[in-house]
Scaffold this motif. Structure first.
Motif, PDB file in Angstrom:
ATOM      1  N   PHE A 139       0.809  -1.208   0.000  1.00  0.00           N
ATOM      2  CA  PHE A 139       0.000   0.000   0.000  1.00  0.00           C
ATOM      3  C   PHE A 139       0.847   1.264   0.000  1.00  0.00           C
ATOM      4  CE2 PHE A 139      -2.772  -3.237   1.968  1.00  0.00           C
ATOM      5  CZ  PHE A 139      -3.787  -3.227   1.026  1.00  0.00           C
ATOM      6  N   VAL A 140       2.062   1.170   0.512  1.00  0.00           N
ATOM      7  CA  VAL A 140       2.970   2.330   0.471  1.00  0.00           C
ATOM      8  C   VAL A 140       3.287   2.687  -0.976  1.00  0.00           C
ATOM      9  CG1 VAL A 140       5.270   3.171   1.059  1.00  0.00           C
ATOM     10  CG2 VAL A 140       3.954   1.874   2.745  1.00  0.00           C
ATOM     11  N   SER A 141       3.620   1.680  -1.785  1.00  0.00           N
ATOM     12  CA  SER A 141       3.916   1.926  -3.197  1.00  0.00           C
ATOM     13  C   SER A 141       2.671   2.355  -3.965  1.00  0.00           C
ATOM     14  CB  SER A 141       4.521   0.675  -3.842  1.00  0.00           C
ATOM     15  OG  SER A 141       5.826   0.448  -3.368  1.00  0.00           O
ATOM     16  N   LEU A 142       1.527   1.789  -3.624  1.00  0.00           N
ATOM     17  CA  LEU A 142       0.288   2.186  -4.273  1.00  0.00           C
ATOM     18  C   LEU A 142       0.048   3.678  -4.082  1.00  0.00           C
ATOM     19  CD1 LEU A 142      -2.485   1.783  -5.601  1.00  0.00           C
ATOM     20  CD2 LEU A 142      -3.331   0.980  -3.365  1.00  0.00           C
ATOM     21  N   LYS A 143       0.209   4.149  -2.872  1.00  0.00           N
ATOM     22  CA  LYS A 143       0.007   5.574  -2.614  1.00  0.00           C
ATOM     23  C   LYS A 143       1.085   6.423  -3.288  1.00  0.00           C
ATOM     24  CE  LYS A 143      -0.435   4.766   1.884  1.00  0.00           C
ATOM     25  NZ  LYS A 143      -0.657   5.012   3.330  1.00  0.00           N
ATOM     26  N   LYS A 144       2.329   5.978  -3.184  1.00  0.00           N
ATOM     27  CA  LYS A 144       3.442   6.764  -3.721  1.00  0.00           C
ATOM     28  C   LYS A 144       3.374   6.915  -5.235  1.00  0.00           C
ATOM     29  CE  LYS A 144       8.500   6.686  -4.126  1.00  0.00           C
ATOM     30  NZ  LYS A 144       9.747   5.964  -3.736  1.00  0.00           N
ATOM     31  N   HIS A 145       3.073   5.836  -5.944  1.00  0.00           N
ATOM     32  CA  HIS A 145       3.189   5.834  -7.399  1.00  0.00           C
ATOM     33  C   HIS A 145       1.879   6.115  -8.139  1.00  0.00           C
ATOM     34  CE1 HIS A 145       7.348   4.517  -7.440  1.00  0.00           C
ATOM     35  NE2 HIS A 145       7.044   3.615  -6.519  1.00  0.00           N
ATOM     36  N   LEU A 146       0.738   6.008  -7.439  1.00  0.00           N
ATOM     37  CA  LEU A 146      -0.525   6.185  -8.147  1.00  0.00           C
ATOM     38  C   LEU A 146      -1.471   7.154  -7.439  1.00  0.00           C
ATOM     39  CD1 LEU A 146      -2.294   5.313 -10.537  1.00  0.00           C
ATOM     40  CD2 LEU A 146      -3.137   3.416  -9.125  1.00  0.00           C
ATOM     41  N   LEU A 147      -1.823   6.883  -6.204  1.00  0.00           N
ATOM     42  CA  LEU A 147      -2.881   7.652  -5.565  1.00  0.00           C
ATOM     43  C   LEU A 147      -2.468   9.079  -5.217  1.00  0.00           C
ATOM     44  CD1 LEU A 147      -4.471   4.944  -3.227  1.00  0.00           C
ATOM     45  CD2 LEU A 147      -4.943   5.459  -5.636  1.00  0.00           C
ATOM     46  N   VAL A 148      -1.322   9.243  -4.587  1.00  0.00           N
ATOM     47  CA  VAL A 148      -0.874  10.588  -4.202  1.00  0.00           C
ATOM     48  C   VAL A 148      -0.588  11.476  -5.414  1.00  0.00           C
ATOM     49  CG1 VAL A 148       0.952  11.906  -3.042  1.00  0.00           C
ATOM     50  CG2 VAL A 148      -0.037   9.895  -1.925  1.00  0.00           C
ATOM     51  N   PRO A 149       0.127  10.988  -6.441  1.00  0.00           N
ATOM     52  CA  PRO A 149       0.348  11.841  -7.616  1.00  0.00           C
ATOM     53  C   PRO A 149      -0.951  12.329  -8.255  1.00  0.00           C
ATOM     54  CG  PRO A 149       1.821   9.957  -7.695  1.00  0.00           C
ATOM     55  CD  PRO A 149       0.860   9.710  -6.555  1.00  0.00           C
ATOM     56  N   LEU A 150      -1.975  11.483  -8.293  1.00  0.00           N
ATOM     57  CA  LEU A 150      -3.229  11.893  -8.916  1.00  0.00           C
ATOM     58  C   LEU A 150      -4.046  12.788  -7.988  1.00  0.00           C
ATOM     59  CD1 LEU A 150      -4.411   8.608 -10.681  1.00  0.00           C
ATOM     60  CD2 LEU A 150      -3.113  10.515 -11.642  1.00  0.00           C
ATOM     61  N   LYS A 151      -3.988  12.522  -6.695  1.00  0.00           N
ATOM     62  CA  LYS A 151      -4.821  13.264  -5.741  1.00  0.00           C
ATOM     63  C   LYS A 151      -4.285  14.657  -5.461  1.00  0.00           C
ATOM     64  CE  LYS A 151      -8.432  12.961  -2.901  1.00  0.00           C
ATOM     65  NZ  LYS A 151      -9.782  12.587  -3.337  1.00  0.00           N
ATOM     66  N   VAL A 152      -2.983  14.746  -5.217  1.00  0.00           N
ATOM     67  CA  VAL A 152      -2.429  16.050  -4.800  1.00  0.00           C
ATOM     68  C   VAL A 152      -1.084  16.373  -5.450  1.00  0.00           C
ATOM     69  CG1 VAL A 152      -3.598  16.014  -2.567  1.00  0.00           C
ATOM     70  CG2 VAL A 152      -1.313  15.025  -2.756  1.00  0.00           C
ATOM     71  N   GLY A 153      -0.524  15.448  -6.227  1.00  0.00           N
ATOM     72  CA  GLY A 153       0.839  15.607  -6.719  1.00  0.00           C
ATOM     73  C   GLY A 153       0.940  16.099  -8.150  1.00  0.00           C
ATOM     74  N   CYS A 154       2.019  15.680  -8.815  1.00  0.00           N
ATOM     75  CA  CYS A 154       2.362  16.182 -10.145  1.00  0.00           C
ATOM     76  C   CYS A 154       1.590  15.486 -11.256  1.00  0.00           C
ATOM     77  CB  CYS A 154       3.859  16.030 -10.380  1.00  0.00           C
ATOM     78  SG  CYS A 154       4.404  14.308 -10.444  1.00  0.00           S
ATOM     79  N   MET A 155       0.803  14.480 -10.912  1.00  0.00           N
ATOM     80  CA  MET A 155      -0.050  13.718 -11.837  1.00  0.00           C
ATOM     81  C   MET A 155       0.745  12.790 -12.753  1.00  0.00           C
ATOM     82  SD  MET A 155      -3.471  15.930 -12.566  1.00  0.00           S
ATOM     83  CE  MET A 155      -2.827  17.158 -13.693  1.00  0.00           C
ATOM     84  N   SER A 156       2.030  12.567 -12.466  1.00  0.00           N
ATOM     85  CA  SER A 156       2.799  11.536 -13.162  1.00  0.00           C
ATOM     86  C   SER A 156       2.678  10.247 -12.354  1.00  0.00           C
ATOM     87  CB  SER A 156       4.263  11.950 -13.297  1.00  0.00           C
ATOM     88  OG  SER A 156       4.389  13.064 -14.154  1.00  0.00           O
ATOM     89  N   TYR A 157       2.205   9.203 -12.958  1.00  0.00           N
ATOM     90  CA  TYR A 157       1.802   8.027 -12.202  1.00  0.00           C
ATOM     91  C   TYR A 157       2.275   6.735 -12.872  1.00  0.00           C
ATOM     92  CZ  TYR A 157      -1.643   7.365 -15.890  1.00  0.00           C
ATOM     93  OH  TYR A 157      -2.231   7.154 -17.104  1.00  0.00           O
ATOM     94  N   ARG A 158       2.244   5.655 -12.085  1.00  0.00           N
ATOM     95  CA  ARG A 158       2.435   4.294 -12.586  1.00  0.00           C
ATOM     96  C   ARG A 158       1.255   3.453 -12.133  1.00  0.00           C
ATOM     97  NH1 ARG A 158       8.083   5.071 -10.843  1.00  0.00           N
ATOM     98  NH2 ARG A 158       9.422   5.185 -12.698  1.00  0.00           N
ATOM     99  N   THR A 159       0.818   2.546 -12.991  1.00  0.00           N
ATOM    100  CA  THR A 159      -0.301   1.667 -12.642  1.00  0.00           C
ATOM    101  C   THR A 159       0.162   0.299 -12.167  1.00  0.00           C
ATOM    102  OG1 THR A 159      -0.488   0.962 -14.948  1.00  0.00           O
ATOM    103  CG2 THR A 159      -1.889   2.805 -14.234  1.00  0.00           C
ATOM    104  N   GLN A 160       1.462   0.051 -12.174  1.00  0.00           N
ATOM    105  CA  GLN A 160       1.989  -1.239 -11.713  1.00  0.00           C
ATOM    106  C   GLN A 160       3.430  -1.054 -11.277  1.00  0.00           C
ATOM    107  OE1 GLN A 160       2.309  -4.309 -14.695  1.00  0.00           O
ATOM    108  NE2 GLN A 160       2.524  -5.963 -13.205  1.00  0.00           N
ATOM    109  N   VAL A 161       3.799  -1.721 -10.182  1.00  0.00           N
ATOM    110  CA  VAL A 161       5.189  -1.703  -9.732  1.00  0.00           C
ATOM    111  C   VAL A 161       5.733  -3.105  -9.500  1.00  0.00           C
ATOM    112  CG1 VAL A 161       4.978   0.593  -8.672  1.00  0.00           C
ATOM    113  CG2 VAL A 161       4.576  -1.466  -7.274  1.00  0.00           C
ATOM    114  N   PHE A 162       4.831  -4.123  -9.524  1.00  0.00           N
ATOM    115  CA  PHE A 162       5.278  -5.482  -9.210  1.00  0.00           C
ATOM    116  C   PHE A 162       4.468  -6.490 -10.010  1.00  0.00           C
ATOM    117  CE2 PHE A 162       5.893  -9.321  -6.662  1.00  0.00           C
ATOM    118  CZ  PHE A 162       7.242  -9.234  -6.346  1.00  0.00           C
TER     119      PHE A 162
END
Length: 222
Positions: free
Chosen positions: A88-111
């Motif tokens: 869940f840490v990676s989920l938030k870091k790479h997808l949820l946070v960038p879309l919610k409040v960040g730069c909007m650069s995201y990944r849909t998979q890390v593993f």
């Protein structure tokens, strides 16, 4: 409220598009194993895309932990299923946070859980009017609820979850039955006790008969 499947898709799409936001909308599809989450998420994505919206499809399956972490309590341990399956840490870091409040650069998979190794896919850039359609178990966990603008809980009974799990691969019926009864269903009970997903979902849909779903309840809570 009884309705046809096409009417449910229309209703969900209307509810999502009615949300006013100057950032991407984050939508979660939750439910027990084999409840129909991925199918609904994809159909809803196609409908919204057909209406001209940019939809980002992603799944909790892209954010598994390595096998050594997933099975550290044992392959059949229900608490391990609930607490250790996903990063869940990676989920938030790479997808949820960038879309919610960040730069909007995201990944849909890390593993890649099938190959049990990290994947390094290229980042993509979301548009301000993008919609993230995210499906997966445990998406109403306490640490994830704050990210969703709208969420669906697909209800099926434990018995129906098991039946569908076996139907996916009837050649492994006994193994699947043991896995569900020993790990998946008890893990879901832990989740329901701790996180109360049906209390926090925007809408609860009985998906026992996917062709004729039933809306069990709705909330305007985001």
């Amino acid at each position: 409220m009884f309705m046809k499947h096409s009417e449910l898709l229309q209703h969900l799409a209307n509810e999502i598009l009615a949300i006013e936001c100057n950032r991407p909308l984050l939508v979660a599809i939750d439910g027990r194993d084999a409840a129909g989450k991925t199918i609904l998420a994809h159909e809803l994505s196609e409908k919204l895309s057909g209406w001209g919206r940019n939809v980002i499809e992603a799944s909790i399956d892209g954010f598994h932990n390595p096998r050594v972490i997933r099975h550290k309590r044992g392959r059949d341990d229900p608490e391990g299923y609930y607490r250790d399956s996903f990063d869940f840490v990676s989920l938030k870091k790479h997808l949820l946070v960038p879309l919610k409040v960040g730069c909007m650069s995201y990944r849909t998979q890390v593993f890649d859980y099938r190959k049990d190794h990290v994947v390094d896919i290229t980042k993509k850039k979301a548009q301000c009017d993008s919609i993230l359609m995210f499906d997966g178990v445990f998406t109403h966990r306490n640490e994830l609820r704050c990210y969703w603008n709208y969420s669906v809980y697909l209800y099926v009974s434990e018995e129906e979850s098991l039946r569908r799990g076996i139907n996916r691969d009837p050649g492994e019926a006994e193994e699947i039955k043991l896995k569900y009864q020993g790990r998946y269903l008890p893990g879901q009970r832990l989740y329901h006790t701790e996180s109360e997903p049906m209390k926090h979902a925007s809408i609860i849909v009985d998906n026992t008969d996917p062709d004729n779903p039933v809306i069990l309840g709705e909330s305007k809570e985001e």
